[in-house]
Motif scaffolding. Structure first.
Motif, PDB file in Angstrom:
ATOM      1  N   PHE A 193      -4.632  51.423  36.231  1.00 13.92           N
ATOM      2  CA  PHE A 193      -4.243  50.441  35.221  1.00 13.92           C
ATOM      3  C   PHE A 193      -3.527  51.149  34.075  1.00 13.92           C
ATOM      4  O   PHE A 193      -3.791  52.329  33.784  1.00 13.92           O
ATOM      5  CB  PHE A 193      -5.465  49.711  34.646  1.00 13.92           C
ATOM      6  CG  PHE A 193      -6.166  48.797  35.617  1.00 13.92           C
ATOM      7  CD1 PHE A 193      -5.743  47.495  35.800  1.00 13.92           C
ATOM      8  CD2 PHE A 193      -7.252  49.256  36.347  1.00 13.92           C
ATOM      9  CE1 PHE A 193      -6.392  46.653  36.697  1.00 13.92           C
ATOM     10  CE2 PHE A 193      -7.905  48.420  37.243  1.00 13.92           C
ATOM     11  CZ  PHE A 193      -7.478  47.125  37.419  1.00 13.92           C
ATOM     12  N   LEU A 201      -8.520  41.968  41.713  1.00 13.34           N
ATOM     13  CA  LEU A 201      -7.503  42.898  41.232  1.00 13.34           C
ATOM     14  C   LEU A 201      -7.589  44.163  42.069  1.00 13.34           C
ATOM     15  O   LEU A 201      -8.647  44.467  42.618  1.00 13.34           O
ATOM     16  CB  LEU A 201      -7.750  43.263  39.766  1.00 13.34           C
ATOM     17  CG  LEU A 201      -7.618  42.157  38.723  1.00 13.34           C
ATOM     18  CD1 LEU A 201      -8.153  42.640  37.379  1.00 13.34           C
ATOM     19  CD2 LEU A 201      -6.163  41.712  38.584  1.00 13.34           C
ATOM     20  N   CYS A 243      -1.001  46.916  36.899  1.00 20.90           N
ATOM     21  CA  CYS A 243      -1.901  47.310  37.988  1.00 20.90           C
ATOM     22  C   CYS A 243      -1.127  47.286  39.297  1.00 20.90           C
ATOM     23  O   CYS A 243       0.010  46.817  39.347  1.00 20.90           O
ATOM     24  CB  CYS A 243      -3.111  46.373  38.061  1.00 20.90           C
ATOM     25  SG  CYS A 243      -2.685  44.641  38.377  1.00 20.90           S
ATOM     26  N   ARG A 260       0.770  43.022  28.454  1.00 27.37           N
ATOM     27  CA  ARG A 260       0.255  42.868  29.818  1.00 27.37           C
ATOM     28  C   ARG A 260      -0.466  44.123  30.289  1.00 27.37           C
ATOM     29  O   ARG A 260      -0.221  45.227  29.812  1.00 27.37           O
ATOM     30  CB  ARG A 260       1.390  42.532  30.779  1.00 27.37           C
ATOM     31  CG  ARG A 260       1.934  41.122  30.633  1.00 27.37           C
ATOM     32  CD  ARG A 260       2.854  40.781  31.794  1.00 27.37           C
ATOM     33  NE  ARG A 260       3.258  39.388  31.749  1.00 27.37           N
ATOM     34  CZ  ARG A 260       4.519  38.987  31.597  1.00 27.37           C
ATOM     35  NH1 ARG A 260       5.481  39.868  31.437  1.00 27.37           N
ATOM     36  NH2 ARG A 260       4.807  37.702  31.589  1.00 27.37           N
ATOM     37  N   PHE A 317      -1.174  40.090  33.403  1.00 27.38           N
ATOM     38  CA  PHE A 317      -1.011  41.279  34.240  1.00 27.38           C
ATOM     39  C   PHE A 317       0.446  41.483  34.637  1.00 27.38           C
ATOM     40  O   PHE A 317       1.261  40.564  34.585  1.00 27.38           O
ATOM     41  CB  PHE A 317      -1.894  41.173  35.493  1.00 27.38           C
ATOM     42  CG  PHE A 317      -3.362  41.190  35.175  1.00 27.38           C
ATOM     43  CD1 PHE A 317      -4.058  42.386  35.078  1.00 27.38           C
ATOM     44  CD2 PHE A 317      -4.050  40.001  34.946  1.00 27.38           C
ATOM     45  CE1 PHE A 317      -5.404  42.411  34.750  1.00 27.38           C
ATOM     46  CE2 PHE A 317      -5.398  40.010  34.620  1.00 27.38           C
ATOM     47  CZ  PHE A 317      -6.079  41.222  34.526  1.00 27.38           C
TER      48      PHE A 317
END
Length: 300
Positions: free
Chosen positions: A154, A149, A133, A130, A222
């Motif tokens: 990140f 996003l 964030c 993944r 994510f």
């Protein structure tokens, strides 16, 4: 017991213009990385003719500045806004390409490591390739159908970071009505590649894709980490996604929301109830704000 990812497996891409503020500039950013991730590779990805003297890093990239665009985020009849997304894209992507380690962190040149709490979140929830964030804007709340996003920070395996950031430069005019935000563009390009969609089609059909493609991408690809518990501090936005923003105003999709996405069948009712309460508390918040505005704005 599980162990955190070792710092010698991490490249930190410090991207953006050099901040020279004494005590809180890019020099101190790199010092915070050396202190908390002592064996990490540090790549400073900035612009031609930058002053990086005295900054501790392993490699410096002096990229050609792509410049800014004049975008109209709020509709064609509104004034243009400076759009710096291509600067972020170039400095981030070129840094990722040069990374020599298994994992890559994208860090703004004005953001510090206060601790490494983000690695604890990643160890527990992110090891399935993944991309970690911060909380994105809430398309079920304050920003209806705005699918995006948060592009501040990140962390992921290098191959996943390239999937996210190896995209064409941003251009205005993707939608006729308005220009999309850089944060929308980044997410849209990721889903375009994954789902074989036209980019404009994704945004034109955002109300349909919000509960399907968008939610499934957040769930599968994510990991939403709470900024206030990550150990990352941004000088420009020190209160980024604070308790009030996340838990009272519901400005963003929270870590709790993301957890609810993981157990679709069991969590549907809870999710609907949660968002009903989000909407209700948002209305109460706006009502109180209007009352306060009326009191303070009244002539005596």
């Amino acid at each position: 017991s599980s162990t955190l990812i070792s710092s010698d497996k991490i490249t930190v891409v410090v991207q953006g213009a050099i901040v020279l503020d004494r005590g809180r500039g890019t020099r101190e950013v790199c010092e915070s990385i050396r202190k908390l991730l002592p064996r990490a590779e540090i790549i400073l990805s900035t612009w031609e003719n930058s002053n990086y003297k005295g900054i501790s890093c392993d490699k410096v990239l002096e990229n050609k500045d792509p410049g800014v665009l004049e975008s109209q985020y709020h509709g064609r009849e509104n004034n243009a806004v400076r759009n710096n997304f291509n600067r972020q894209l170039i400095s981030t992507l070129y840094g990722i390409r040069e990374a020599g380690r298994e994992y890559v962190m994208k860090l703004r040149s004005d953001s510090f490591l206060q601790d490494i709490s983000f690695l604890r979140f990643y160890e527990k929830y992110g090891r399935e390739q993944r991309i970690a964030c911060f909380e994105p804007r809430n398309p079920w709340g304050e920003f209806p159908n705005q699918l995006s996003l948060c592009d501040f920070w990140f962390f992921a395996p290098k191959e996943m970071m390239l999937k996210l950031w190896d995209i064409p430069l941003y251009e205005n005019g993707i939608l006729k009505e308005r220009d999309i935000l850089g944060e929308e563009y980044l997410l849209g390009q990721f889903i375009r590649k994954k789902e074989k969609l036209e980019l404009s089609s994704f945004f034109l059909n955002a109300p349909c894709y919000r509960d399907t493609l968008y939610k499934s991408a957040l769930r599968e690809d994510f990991l939403i980490i709470p900024a206030r518990k990550s150990g990352i501090i941004c000088v420009k936005y020190p209160n980024l996604n604070d308790f009030y923003t996340v838990c009272i105003k519901h400005y963003v999709i929270s870590f709790s929301n993301w957890i609810s996405f993981q157990e679709q069948g069991k969590q549907v009712k809870r999710f609907l109830v949660f968002h009903f309460l989000q909407g209700l508390s948002g209305k109460i918040f706006r009502f109180i704000k209007e009352i306060k505005r009326g009191v303070h704005g009244a002539k005596i």
